[in-house]
Design an enzyme around this catalytic site. Sequence first.
Site, PDB file in Angstrom:
ATOM      1  N   LYS A 100       5.410   3.438 -10.882  1.00 33.09           N
ATOM      2  CA  LYS A 100       6.310   4.676  -9.528  1.00 33.09           C
ATOM      3  C   LYS A 100       7.608   3.754  -8.886  1.00 33.09           C
ATOM      4  O   LYS A 100       9.253   4.206  -8.554  1.00 33.09           O
ATOM      5  CB  LYS A 100       5.554   5.479  -8.662  1.00 33.09           C
ATOM      6  CG  LYS A 100       4.779   4.038  -7.490  1.00 33.09           C
ATOM      7  CD  LYS A 100       3.243   3.774  -8.036  1.00 33.09           C
ATOM      8  CE  LYS A 100       2.698   3.118  -6.873  1.00 33.09           C
ATOM      9  NZ  LYS A 100       0.973   3.373  -7.414  1.00 33.09           N
ATOM     10  N   GLY A 182      -8.974  -0.403  -4.110  1.00 35.89           N
ATOM     11  CA  GLY A 182      -8.381  -0.719  -4.886  1.00 35.89           C
ATOM     12  C   GLY A 182      -7.956   1.111  -5.256  1.00 35.89           C
ATOM     13  O   GLY A 182      -7.306   0.175  -5.520  1.00 35.89           O
ATOM     14  N   LYS A 200       7.230   9.318  -5.643  1.00 32.61           N
ATOM     15  CA  LYS A 200       6.448  10.109  -6.436  1.00 32.61           C
ATOM     16  C   LYS A 200       7.192  11.040  -6.857  1.00 32.61           C
ATOM     17  O   LYS A 200       7.381  11.842  -7.041  1.00 32.61           O
ATOM     18  CB  LYS A 200       4.614   9.826  -6.346  1.00 32.61           C
ATOM     19  CG  LYS A 200       3.959   8.955  -6.696  1.00 32.61           C
ATOM     20  CD  LYS A 200       2.459   8.634  -5.783  1.00 32.61           C
ATOM     21  CE  LYS A 200       1.820   7.453  -6.227  1.00 32.61           C
ATOM     22  NZ  LYS A 200       0.470   7.302  -5.346  1.00 32.61           N
TER      23      LYS A 200
END
Length: 401
Positions: A100, A182, A200
């Site tokens: 992103k 994670g 985003k």
Amino acid sequence: MVNVAILGFGVVGSGVAEVLSTNSEQITRNAAQEISLKYILDVRDFPDSRFKDCLVKDFAVIEKDSSVQIVVETIGGVGVAYDFTKRAILAGKSVVTSNKELVAKHGYELLELARERNVNYLFEASVGGGIPIIRPISQCLAANEISELYGILNGTTNYILTQMIQNGVSFESALREAQRKGYAEANPSADVDGTDACRKICILASLSFGRHVYPESVPTEGITGVTLADVGFAERAGCKIKLLGRAIRLDDGRVACYVAPHLINEANLLANVEGVFNGIVVRGNAIGEVMFYGAGAGKLPTASAVVADIIDASKHSKTRKYLNWMDSSAEAQFDPATIENRWYIRAEAGSEAIKMFDAAEVLSCNGSGNETAFITEKMSKAVLDSKLKGFKVLSAFRVLD
Ligand code: HSE
């Protein structure tokens, strides 16, 4: 058969290899041809990996191999990832990414390059992890004029806020748990300071409104200023605190984006998006309001979106998916500080702060530490600041109306 190379064997890259292997039958059926993983590029050695035979260290091997049609960039960042993406596109390969930061910063340029070379640059996994959102906006909602998008765009901060709200867990231990699972970025400050959500919302706004929105033009506030006291006062108001990215398009075409914590009424669907899940609301003039919900981070959910793009790129090897926008322009933007909302305020002050407002909803007055918490009537940030001048404001968050 289509050959694929993965750049970066980290959380997402290894998830892509795993999904390609585990779901190969399904993927072959959906792509109408075999998708074969030929290379994995990483500077590290993985002697115990079942994919060790694919590992290479020199990008030129992939770049020069004309049998590789699709390159998956899961390196992250805007350093080598940017360089390799351009080189792959210039070598006539389609590129699929979850990066992103790169799309938010260089998306316009890379999409233009891909258009010139007649290849695809696809980034479904860059927003919302496993949630389909890029393709729905660019295809399923293509008949709409979109007026607004807002949502919970970062799994790590939503996980932390959920832990604070539901279990009174400290910020630090919730963050450590998100890292262990994670979800967090390599540098988790990008999560907690709102940078990841900013990237985003930039991608979603660029796609929805047709002009690149660059992250540096987006006012961004993370969750480091949200305290357990705020969580408690929000609950008293029947709300939960969530970090939202928001993009609004006015009738004259100007767009504003920002990222900030908001109070959301508990009855709102978004308030019930908990843990690592993301929820994104899109408002269009034909569809009305539609919401997308699912796992916003994590190895396999993100890999699911990357592999969907691989399948799409393989099916469009000779044509381009329509995915483009124009470059940004200052005239196309307006200042999000002018957007009017109700505001939640926590201040080191007594009732004199509340009296500055016509219709404040009082949550606490002269509480512990001489703190007062209340919700104002609707106003812009500038009007709010002028009313609270001289008061020590500890928290000021918008209320999503
Ligand atoms: N760190 C990101 C998050 C990963 O927590 O949402 C997915 O983009």
